[in-house]
Motif scaffolding. Structure first.
Motif, PDB file in Angstrom:
ATOM      1  N   TYR A  92      46.481  35.155  33.720  1.00 30.04           N
ATOM      2  CA  TYR A  92      46.711  34.417  34.747  1.00 30.04           C
ATOM      3  C   TYR A  92      48.089  34.315  35.455  1.00 30.04           C
ATOM      4  CZ  TYR A  92      43.298  32.024  31.670  1.00 30.04           C
ATOM      5  OH  TYR A  92      42.336  31.658  30.862  1.00 30.04           O
ATOM      6  N   SER A  93      48.036  34.164  36.749  1.00 30.10           N
ATOM      7  CA  SER A  93      49.220  33.928  37.702  1.00 30.10           C
ATOM      8  C   SER A  93      48.976  32.872  38.494  1.00 30.10           C
ATOM      9  CB  SER A  93      49.340  35.142  38.337  1.00 30.10           C
ATOM     10  OG  SER A  93      49.745  36.357  37.520  1.00 30.10           O
ATOM     11  N   GLY A  94      49.899  31.908  38.518  1.00 26.15           N
ATOM     12  CA  GLY A  94      49.778  30.713  39.343  1.00 26.15           C
ATOM     13  C   GLY A  94      50.996  30.070  39.318  1.00 26.15           C
ATOM     14  N   THR A  95      50.794  28.556  39.794  1.00 27.09           N
ATOM     15  CA  THR A  95      51.724  27.482  39.600  1.00 27.09           C
ATOM     16  C   THR A  95      51.196  26.254  39.199  1.00 27.09           C
ATOM     17  OG1 THR A  95      50.978  26.551  41.881  1.00 27.09           O
ATOM     18  CG2 THR A  95      52.493  28.281  41.984  1.00 27.09           C
ATOM     19  N   LEU A  96      52.148  25.510  38.425  1.00 28.16           N
ATOM     20  CA  LEU A  96      51.702  24.130  37.876  1.00 28.16           C
ATOM     21  C   LEU A  96      52.515  23.113  38.390  1.00 28.16           C
ATOM     22  CD1 LEU A  96      51.950  25.252  34.064  1.00 28.16           C
ATOM     23  CD2 LEU A  96      49.944  25.167  35.360  1.00 28.16           C
ATOM     24  N   LEU A  97      51.623  22.007  38.763  1.00 23.99           N
ATOM     25  CA  LEU A  97      52.390  20.715  39.266  1.00 23.99           C
ATOM     26  C   LEU A  97      52.155  19.671  38.376  1.00 23.99           C
ATOM     27  CD1 LEU A  97      54.313  19.692  41.870  1.00 23.99           C
ATOM     28  CD2 LEU A  97      52.093  19.089  42.640  1.00 23.99           C
ATOM     29  N   THR A  98      53.185  19.089  37.650  1.00 26.82           N
ATOM     30  CA  THR A  98      52.941  18.315  36.338  1.00 26.82           C
ATOM     31  C   THR A  98      53.527  16.952  36.711  1.00 26.82           C
ATOM     32  OG1 THR A  98      52.942  20.285  34.900  1.00 26.82           O
ATOM     33  CG2 THR A  98      53.310  18.159  33.961  1.00 26.82           C
ATOM     34  N   ALA A  99      53.151  15.900  36.334  1.00 29.66           N
ATOM     35  CA  ALA A  99      53.747  14.474  36.237  1.00 29.66           C
ATOM     36  C   ALA A  99      53.297  14.167  34.923  1.00 29.66           C
ATOM     37  CB  ALA A  99      52.652  13.620  37.181  1.00 29.66           C
ATOM     38  N   GLU A 100      54.503  13.894  34.250  1.00 33.04           N
ATOM     39  CA  GLU A 100      54.594  13.363  32.989  1.00 33.04           C
ATOM     40  C   GLU A 100      54.834  11.630  32.977  1.00 33.04           C
ATOM     41  OE1 GLU A 100      55.679  17.241  30.057  1.00 33.04           O
ATOM     42  OE2 GLU A 100      56.946  15.605  30.043  1.00 33.04           O
ATOM     43  N   TYR A 101      54.204  10.940  32.040  1.00 36.01           N
ATOM     44  CA  TYR A 101      54.338   9.753  32.032  1.00 36.01           C
ATOM     45  C   TYR A 101      53.933   9.193  30.612  1.00 36.01           C
ATOM     46  CZ  TYR A 101      49.153   9.139  33.083  1.00 36.01           C
ATOM     47  OH  TYR A 101      47.842   9.470  33.034  1.00 36.01           O
ATOM     48  N   ARG A 102      54.198   7.653  30.539  1.00 35.90           N
ATOM     49  CA  ARG A 102      53.602   7.234  29.360  1.00 35.90           C
ATOM     50  C   ARG A 102      52.691   6.143  29.656  1.00 35.90           C
ATOM     51  NH1 ARG A 102      59.466   7.301  28.943  1.00 35.90           N
ATOM     52  NH2 ARG A 102      60.054   9.212  27.533  1.00 35.90           N
ATOM     53  N   THR A 103      51.714   6.266  28.805  1.00 35.69           N
ATOM     54  CA  THR A 103      50.840   5.307  28.655  1.00 35.69           C
ATOM     55  C   THR A 103      50.844   4.652  27.569  1.00 35.69           C
ATOM     56  OG1 THR A 103      48.289   4.883  29.136  1.00 35.69           O
ATOM     57  CG2 THR A 103      48.849   6.542  27.687  1.00 35.69           C
ATOM     58  N   ASP A 104      50.059   3.416  27.088  1.00 36.93           N
ATOM     59  CA  ASP A 104      50.285   2.672  25.733  1.00 36.93           C
ATOM     60  C   ASP A 104      49.755   3.760  24.784  1.00 36.93           C
ATOM     61  OD1 ASP A 104      50.957   0.430  27.129  1.00 36.93           O
ATOM     62  OD2 ASP A 104      48.911   0.056  27.456  1.00 36.93           O
ATOM     63  N   PRO A 105      50.337   3.717  23.564  1.00 41.22           N
ATOM     64  CA  PRO A 105      49.943   4.864  22.376  1.00 41.22           C
ATOM     65  C   PRO A 105      48.480   4.376  22.241  1.00 41.22           C
ATOM     66  CG  PRO A 105      52.262   4.030  22.034  1.00 41.22           C
ATOM     67  CD  PRO A 105      51.790   3.297  23.475  1.00 41.22           C
ATOM     68  N   GLU A 106      48.018   3.332  22.103  1.00 45.41           N
ATOM     69  CA  GLU A 106      46.603   3.022  21.908  1.00 45.41           C
ATOM     70  C   GLU A 106      45.546   3.693  22.684  1.00 45.41           C
ATOM     71  OE1 GLU A 106      47.746  -1.237  22.853  1.00 45.41           O
ATOM     72  OE2 GLU A 106      48.835   0.443  22.222  1.00 45.41           O
ATOM     73  N   ASN A 107      45.874   3.999  23.900  1.00 49.68           N
ATOM     74  CA  ASN A 107      44.967   4.605  24.881  1.00 49.68           C
ATOM     75  C   ASN A 107      44.939   5.944  24.278  1.00 49.68           C
ATOM     76  OD1 ASN A 107      44.620   2.542  26.526  1.00 49.68           O
ATOM     77  ND2 ASN A 107      46.611   2.796  27.772  1.00 49.68           N
ATOM     78  N   VAL A 108      46.023   6.559  24.006  1.00 50.13           N
ATOM     79  CA  VAL A 108      46.026   8.023  23.446  1.00 50.13           C
ATOM     80  C   VAL A 108      45.290   7.934  22.277  1.00 50.13           C
ATOM     81  CG1 VAL A 108      47.435   9.891  22.412  1.00 50.13           C
ATOM     82  CG2 VAL A 108      47.951   8.780  24.501  1.00 50.13           C
TER      83      VAL A 108
END
Lengths: 270, 270, 270, 270
Positions: free
Chosen positions: D27-43
């Protein structure tokens, strides 16, 4: 009374719905080009009345895959990139009109409607197609690098018929991107009368160029090209390959701000 | 000298490449229609200078999903059906010009390039979209039947934004398919000058109708409709729903053979 | 602890995200079929170990275009028809396992992901493709009617390569839709171990059938068929046409409720 | 007896038809990432039985757009780039199993079938979607540059419903690409029995990683993110944004060579 806005249809009070926004239009992308010779009579057969073959190398053709990102002033399209990105494959030849040498696009396929709209304004005979071009990433093993021996592929299909398959092998950096697509464009803009058989309500020869060329890496090399026809598209039959010239890969940015009228044969009474 | 053929571009010696073949154009398909009222000023805001609101029910709108198969003389497109089938969603209103009541399309999205080409010739402000409409099969449990209570859905998206979602509930057979799309069309055909700011090289009002209407089953009923805007398309904001009129489902075949010029403001010198 | 729902991945608390909803699955649509003979060794070369050629007419092949609308219980998919409609083209042969004659799908392309998901559950070797099939409308001049001499076309492409083009000419109504696709299916469901070279974590032979067949119009006739290969798909080379049998057009509705295990060679320790 | 080849279905004598070629995959490419927090119970609500929340920052989510070119050994896919290029958008969380911290993909959409096939082998819950991500060209005015203040957009839709719209504003170069997607993956591979209600023929927890990471430019910044649900896809409801962490842009190349089994609950007798 309504104040309708929009560079092209549809017009609304805000102008936001127009298929094409106001000029200038900005482009950043890459071009993958195969230049070759066909029989000059093939080129002549695609030129409108009054337009002649170029004096030098009249059978030269460039078949070009462009992988574009484009936007208008403010760049809003770049933030919703479905509105910004498209590919196009187009065939250009050179021609001569009233003593001036021009480039002329004789076939072109694009992937988005805003590109069709812009093209019809510019006299490009645009249709929809499906395209892909190998991209050059700087990392990883799934990408060529810009280096001798690198191979890039490209494909074109329309109505689920494959029309062209290209493989370019890079050899060395190049000053030029070829010569066929190097003149101002001479294009036809025409619209048949809504009355059957009544002639053309619009029938113009126009010329245009891009400006502000921002040139990146340019390489040249060799290529293998297969062309096909379908019931709805002609490429193999109208521009068969007789002799290879060269292939090119170029990173380029340009601006389009309009053109000028060369000749008019419109009959607005119909 | 070349003898170039093709109803629209691109022209070639054979004419096979033209995005649109010669008229007449034949259509077979279904229409799913939601008729409603918006504020008359919303309709007025979409009419070009000199075109007025209809005298009766001036805020009436029809939003129509058409699921078409189409071909030209000889029907070759029917044998390679990628060239024959397309969907379109369009919004029409009524208007008045020099004492005559017309229907006018103010927004339209289609799925194929030949439909864009035909539409621009006809003055439809066509763009690309992605659509689906529930089909009515006579067998199996994955289809409504044409019967009271049957539900049909439809959707429209462009640039990956959902613009409209419709659910129609059939109630009973109907003589009519509504009234908004029932007049000859009054459309604008225009092309800005290639010279920036120089006016319109082409600027016509034309009228046209289809002929040979072959009417199949027609039903009426109620509907639920959601409209949305995107940065590139307006529907919710320009034609908001104030009051429902009725929904219709119709099987129909038509022929298109051209139209006639109503008024011309072109300036072919630019 | 989470209570995850969904017939297939992804699972969520609601189950709404699953690529495939719970069975039963309902289908309404049309089938356009070309039955022909290839060399029996071509069929044998596509059968897994332990599965033998059918005793009668072992080289028979059916290449089928299905134009489906489908839904699960409640029919919610029918109201958002992008989730309901798809096309598929598939090649089936007959085979024999432990004395029973089965039909087996050896190649299949579909247009939607939910169809891929369902197919992998059912052991269909599904990939994406692009297809079109001529539709039969009861009105207008852009449609064949179900009558002697009517012509219907169909096409299949994948990765922008045309793989098959079919034209069927109807001759007369038919009791049957051919014989190749007429047995219970014998399919393989298998998944390689995530550890390279360690064998198959899942490796089953399963059988399944549809039920509740609701048969509409069925016609038979002749056909012209072109098959092609691409670098990524094989059809012309693995199932070349040696002799035509017949073509069929059928309206049909079916229900799918599951199947049963025939043999298991899984190694879940890998 | 047939000698069938192909890493995944369909198998043929040549192996050329397989939806997925043999590993390794590049694989060659690009990653565009948004890191955020949701409520742990959602996870927690998205984790399968026996898998627990991560000990640190258990509500952290990364939503990632990948713009990939990929190939297998020999790189043939790069010469027919429709087979090589795809985009994917995926949501990952962290989790804990038997004392080890893993990353887990809980939702993913891709644009090509070979990516679906690979993903199912790897336990990614892949579906089809339509995506775009702003590209970074080095020339022209229709592209951001990798510089403070540069803006990149991204979108995701499925079944013609927009599910996510992202705008990232770059601030400065970064050593890391975030932390949520930084562990070995813990994925489920499962297949329901073909017999309704009989359990899972395959039900594994597996782990895998990529290798040979070739890292290019990496930047961090801020973001604006809109999430939506549709009737068929959940993002806004299952992983709502409570607090932003950071955005990242990275050029990256990786190799995938397989993984290993963590736990098995398959019942191959069904």
């Amino acid at each position: 009374m309504a104040d309708l806005r929009g560079f092209m249809a549809p017009q609304t009070p805000s102008g936001a719905s127009a298929i094409v926004p106001d000029m200038p239009w900005y482009y950043s992308g890459t071009l993958l080009t195969a230049e070759y010779r066909t029989d000059p009579e093939n080129v002549a057969a695609l030129l409108p009345e009054g337009v002649e073959l170029a004096e030098e190398d009249p059978g030269a053709v460039a078949l070009i895959w462009a992988d574009w990102q484009s936007c208008s002033t403010g760049g809003a399209e770049l933030l919703d990139p479905q509105r910004s990105q498209y590919l196009e494959t187009f065939a250009v030849v050179r021609c001569r009109y009233e003593g001036v040498t021009y480039t002329r696009c004789v076939a072109i396929w694009v992937t988005k409607d805003f590109a069709i709209g812009r093209g019809w304004f510019q006299g490009y005979p645009k249709k929809l197609g499906s395209m892909a071009v190998t991209r050059v990433f700087s990392v990883g093993r799934a990408s060529p690098r810009l280096a001798p021996g690198a191979k890039l592929g490209a494909s074109l299909a329309a109505y689920d018929h494959r029309l062209a398959s290209l493989v370019v092998t890079l050899r060395e950096p190049s000053e030029t991107n070829g010569f066929v697509n190097g003149h101002p464009m001479l294009h036809s803009r025409w619209m048949p009368s809504i009355t059957p058989g009544a002639g053309n309500s619009l029938d113009q020869l126009i010329t245009m160029s891009t400006s502000d060329a921002d040139i990146g890496e340019t390489w040249t090399g060799d290529f293998a090209l297969e062309l096909h026809d379908s019931p709805w598209d002609e490429l193999a039959s109208i521009l068969p390959v007789r002799e290879h010239i060269a292939a090119y890969y170029r990173e380029v940015g340009v601006t389009f701000t309009g053109g000028s009228l060369v000749a008019d044969r419109s009959d607005p009474s119909v």
